[in-house]
Design an enzyme around this catalytic site. Structure first.
Site, short mmCIF file in Angstrom:
data_model
loop_
_atom_site.label_atom_id
_atom_site.label_comp_id
_atom_site.label_asym_id
_atom_site.label_seq_id
_atom_site.Cartn_x
_atom_site.Cartn_y
_atom_site.Cartn_z
N LEU A 54 0.82 -1.21 0.00
CA LEU A 54 0.00 0.00 0.00
C LEU A 54 0.85 1.25 0.00
O LEU A 54 0.44 2.30 -0.46
CB LEU A 54 -0.90 0.02 1.24
CG LEU A 54 -1.92 -1.09 1.39
CD1 LEU A 54 -2.54 -1.06 2.77
CD2 LEU A 54 -2.99 -0.95 0.32
N GLY A 55 2.05 1.14 0.55
CA GLY A 55 2.88 2.32 0.61
C GLY A 55 4.23 2.01 1.22
O GLY A 55 4.44 0.94 1.79
N GLY A 93 7.41 3.79 3.57
CA GLY A 93 7.72 4.91 4.44
C GLY A 93 9.07 4.73 5.09
O GLY A 93 9.69 3.67 4.96
N GLY A 94 9.48 5.78 5.77
CA GLY A 94 10.77 5.74 6.42
C GLY A 94 10.87 4.60 7.43
O GLY A 94 11.90 3.95 7.56
N GLY A 135 9.06 1.81 7.37
CA GLY A 135 8.77 0.48 6.83
C GLY A 135 7.70 0.51 5.78
O GLY A 135 7.05 1.54 5.56
N VAL A 147 4.10 -0.82 4.00
CA VAL A 147 2.78 -1.19 4.48
C VAL A 147 2.08 -2.06 3.43
O VAL A 147 2.13 -1.75 2.23
CB VAL A 147 1.91 0.06 4.75
CG1 VAL A 147 0.56 -0.34 5.31
CG2 VAL A 147 2.62 0.98 5.72
N LYS A 164 2.10 -3.22 8.72
CA LYS A 164 3.33 -2.47 8.51
C LYS A 164 4.52 -3.34 8.92
O LYS A 164 4.57 -3.83 10.05
CB LYS A 164 3.31 -1.20 9.33
CG LYS A 164 4.59 -0.42 9.21
CD LYS A 164 4.41 1.00 9.66
CE LYS A 164 5.43 1.86 8.96
NZ LYS A 164 5.01 3.21 8.78
N ASP A 206 6.05 13.69 11.29
CA ASP A 206 6.07 13.41 9.85
C ASP A 206 4.67 13.61 9.27
O ASP A 206 4.16 12.77 8.53
CB ASP A 206 6.57 11.98 9.62
CG ASP A 206 7.01 11.77 8.16
OD1 ASP A 206 7.20 12.78 7.44
OD2 ASP A 206 7.14 10.60 7.75
#
Ligand SMILES: *[C@@H]1O[C@H](CO)[C@@H](O)[C@H](O)[C@H]1NC(C)=O
Ligand SMILES: *[C@@H]1O[C@H](CO)[C@@H](O)[C@H](O)[C@H]1NC(C)=O
Ligand SMILES: *[C@@H]1O[C@H](CO)[C@@H](O)[C@H](O)[C@H]1NC(C)=O
Ligand SMILES: *[C@@H]1O[C@H](CO)[C@@H](O)[C@H](O)[C@H]1NC(C)=O
Ligand SMILES: *[C@@H]1O[C@H](CO)[C@@H](O)[C@H](O)[C@H]1NC(C)=O
Ligand SMILES: *[C@@H]1O[C@H](CO)[C@@H](O)[C@H](O)[C@H]1NC(C)=O
Ligand SMILES: *[C@@H]1O[C@H](CO)[C@@H](O)[C@H](O)[C@H]1NC(C)=O
Ligand SMILES: *[C@@H]1O[C@H](CO)[C@@H](O)[C@H](O)[C@H]1NC(C)=O
Length: 647
Positions: A334-335, A337-338, A340, A342, A356, A452
């Protein structure tokens, strides 16, 4: 094993059943009741605890003659939290009598449920398996007008009088100690009197009480000339009627809480409320939703008036989650990020969750993992993503969150769904995000600084209400370098200058990011985009220049329907955003102040001069090349910083 599965189910689908009968209005009519669909896990202990808290509550209101109380049995494996409140126009005997009825009804209606609520004209009683004392307004809030209207000849004057009393209560109640007010007003040219009361749970903040009052007012303000109405919410109540439901000597002197006698203020507040178009829309959406879901008897699902929630994180089996995400398949991602990546996960019972996978598994992180997770899993707010559980036994640390079908805000601003959000939806997103942050900063028992905030971390639910994701994880990162990840492509992006450049961390860092996000929401542009006229001005600077020229409308996304908003609406939002991005940090409002500003039509906004945000220009272009090797001083400064500041 069985137990944790049932808990997962419980958390994934919170359901309250709502029933409301308003036949003959008597003091024993239940205005609203709600039961958690889940039974207490250990019935015996839970209900023993409940009985204890109820007995304590009854003693408190009887012996100490209070009109409000909370009691809990918290230090057990089956904690119980209870709250009771009655209107202060009652005598102690009447209050106790209402309590007894409530204690009886709540058991007969909700049986073994681990959370329940009954609300009457005179009192309300609620219990839950987790703390809920600080929330006043909750999803599912509603207003009910009486069916009969006052006589024709008096209706115009009646409307005025009813509007007046409700407005006065809205203004005064949050300011009064004990959050209760009763007042009356004679209808001009008739012998009718309007009687009205308002009350908030005493454990909420003044701001939360005010928010709840605003919601209550919106819910019933169009009831006149109906003879009466009630606004029902989880932690506040408002009612008016043309017949006396309290003795005339039981009124509160609210004059002193209404500046200059009130009349000019009232207008301002009415204006303010009207100005909060977004709020209105939220409410309309809620009401509509409530009606729809209420009508469907079969599907009695939804979070009505604050749902019942469970304590503690659920432990998931690693293998289970691995197979739920098809072995962390790219297709399920799904995405990124810094902290980890998801993934979407479909767990055995068919529920969808977001998993996540933390990008770290250092021993230090593992050591603090469980305590952090316990902390985060206790964060309950409708604008914050729920952490459902975790897995710490496998090769990776995994966090399981509720899943949001609509994805994140960036998609709606400049991704595939660009241009689909109208003004009101954008306002709602701004407002909800502000509330979520205010909760993290000021209402949760430890202060959590997000650090963030950006559109990618603001998820949207089915009703396009925002839910902030990824909070509370910063301490798990091996070293705090989150501020150094900012791409210094000539802009500080969402990161406050004092944090990006000096590592100075405070909750105002989030306020800054919020301000930048608001500008993006209003303009539909990325903060790092330069504008057409001058390729050196990034969004914030461009916004500031337009503000100086009083050309706020020019910033507004041209995909928006210009009939959707007024110049004042746009100006107000942009000014709030600019206020949030001022430097030094102390000039920025707190997030609860932002919530109030968004709701009100505060003229002082214009009187308070905005100071120019800090823009970093040529200097940061140099930093662009060096940010991978940050100056030592920055690392030092941040190594000792923690985003968890104990209260
Ligand atoms: C008001 O009208 C509705 C719908 O006609 C009805 O269901 C309800 O019982 C009425 N309420 C009262 C207090 O008469
Ligand atoms: C709760 O307990 C009742 C028995 O009182 C039972 O009928 C019901 O199915 C239970 N509900 C759940 C969700 O376990
Ligand atoms: C709690 O009180 C109710 C009503 O007084 C009683 O029926 C029930 O047995 C009690 N439960 C426990 C566990 O003591
Ligand atoms: C009554 O009030 C006193 C003092 O305020 C407090 O110590 C006591 O616990 C209260 N009693 C009950 C039953 O809550
Ligand atoms: C409801 O009103 C009746 C009188 O009409 C009174 O006896 C009773 O105590 C009241 N109940 C409550 C809970 O106030
Ligand atoms: C009430 O007022 C309306 C217009 O405002 C009028 O049409 C109606 O006849 C009036 N009804 C009565 C009973 O006076
Ligand atoms: C005043 O109230 C009485 C009933 O209490 C009613 O009969 C009368 O018509 C009212 N007068 C006016 C002017 O509304
Ligand atoms: C109002 O009057 C009643 C008697 O008529 C009395 O019992 C009560 O205490 C009074 N309330 C206040 C707040 O004075």
């Amino acid at each position: 094993m069985k137990r944790w599965w049932s808990m997962i189910v419980a958390v994934v689908a919170l359901v309250l059943v709502v029933e409301s009968v308003m036949a003959q209005q008597k003091n024993d009519t239940i205005l609203n009741s709600g039961c958690s669909q889940y039974n207490a896990s250990s019935t015996l202990e839970f209900f023993r605890n409940l009985n204890t808290t109820l007995a304590d509550l009854r003693r408190e209101i009887t012996v100490n003659r209070t009109y409000f109380g909370t009691q809990q049995q918290a230090r057990t494996t089956n904690p119980v939290y209870t709250m009771f409140q009655c209107r202060k126009y009652l005598s102690t005997a009447e209050c106790v009598s209402c309590f007894d009825r409530a204690a009886l009804d709540i058991r007969s209606i909700c049986k073994l449920a681990n959370g329940a609520r009954v609300i009457y004209d005179d009192c309300f009683l609620r219990y839950e398996s987790n703390g809920f004392y600080t929330t006043a307004t909750a999803l599912g809030n509603t207003g009910r007008c009486n069916n009969d209207t006052v006589a024709n000849s008096t209706s115009a004057n009646f409307n005025t009088a009813a509007g007046d009393v409700l407005n006065n209560l809205l203004l005064a109640t949050p300011k009064i100690k004990g959050y209760y007010a009763a007042t009356t007003e004679q209808v001009v040219g008739s012998n009718t009197t309007v009687y009205a009361v308002a009350q908030c749970a005493e454990t909420v903040t003044e701001t939360e009480c005010q928010n709840c009052m605003n919601v209550a007012y919106e819910n019933i303000k169009s009831c006149p000339p109906r003879s009466g109405a009630r606004a029902i919410d989880a932690g506040c109540f408002m009612r008016y009627d043309d017949s006396a439901f309290f003795a005339s000597n039981e009124t509160t002197n609210i004059k002193k809480y209404l500046k200059d006698g009130g009349s000019s203020d009232k207008k301002a507040i009415i204006g303010g409320i009207a100005g909060g178009v977004g709020l209105l829309l939220i409410l309309l959406a809620l009401l509509l939703w409530y009606r729809l879901s209420g009508k469907k008897k079969v599907a009695q699902r939804g979070h009505i008036l604050g749902s019942t929630e469970l304590q503690g994180p659920v432990t998931y089996n690693y293998k289970e989650l691995k197979s739920a995400t098809k072995n962390f398949n790219e297709e399920y991602k799904l995405g990124e990020g810094g902290s980890g990546d998801v993934y979407k996960g479909i767990v055995k019972n068919g529920n969808i969750v977001a998993v996540k996978r933390l990008a770290l598994s250092t021993t230090k992180a593992k050591a603090s993992f469980e305590s952090e997770v316990r902390l985060i899993s206790n964060v309950h707010h409708r604008n914050l993503i729920r952490l459902l559980g975790c897995s710490s036994k496998g090769p990776d640390l995994l966090l399981v969150y509720e899943y949001m079908e609509n994805g994140s805000l960036d998609r709606f601003l400049y991704g595939g769904k660009r241009g689909t959000l109208n003004w009101k939806q954008r306002f709602d997103i701004i407002f909800g995000t502000a509330r979520g942050l205010a909760y993290l900063h000021e209402q949760f028992h430890v202060r959590i600084i997000h650090r963030d905030i950006k559109p990618g971390n603001i998820l949207l639910d089915d009703e396009l209400q925002p839910k902030i994701a990824d909070f509370g994880l910063a301490r798990l990162l091996p070293e705090d370098q989150s501020h150094l990840n900012t791409k210094f492509a000539g802009t500080l992006g969402y990161t406050a200058p004092e944090y990006a450049l000096q590592g100075q961390l405070s909750e105002k860092v989030d306020t800054y990011s919020f301000g930048v996000v608001v500008l993006e929401i209003v303009s539909g542009r990325r903060c790092s985009d330069t504008n057409i006229e001058s390729d050196t001005d990034f969004l914030l600077e461009y916004a500031w220049k337009l503000h100086e020229k009083d050309m706020h409308l020019k910033l507004v996304d041209e995909t928006l329907d210009p009939n959707d908003y007024t110049t004042e609406d746009a100006k107000k939002i942009i000014e709030i955003a600019l206020m949030c991005t001022q430097s030094p940090a102390s000039l920025r409002p707190t997030m609860s102040e932002v919530v109030v500003l968004l709701l009100s039509d505060d003229r002082s906004l214009e009187q308070r001069p905005l100071s120019k945000p800090t823009f970093v220009h040529s200097e940061n272009r140099i930093r662009e090349d060096t940010h991978s090797t940050p100056p030592q001083s920055v690392s030092n400064a941040t190594a000792t910083l923690s985003d968890f500041v104990g209260r």
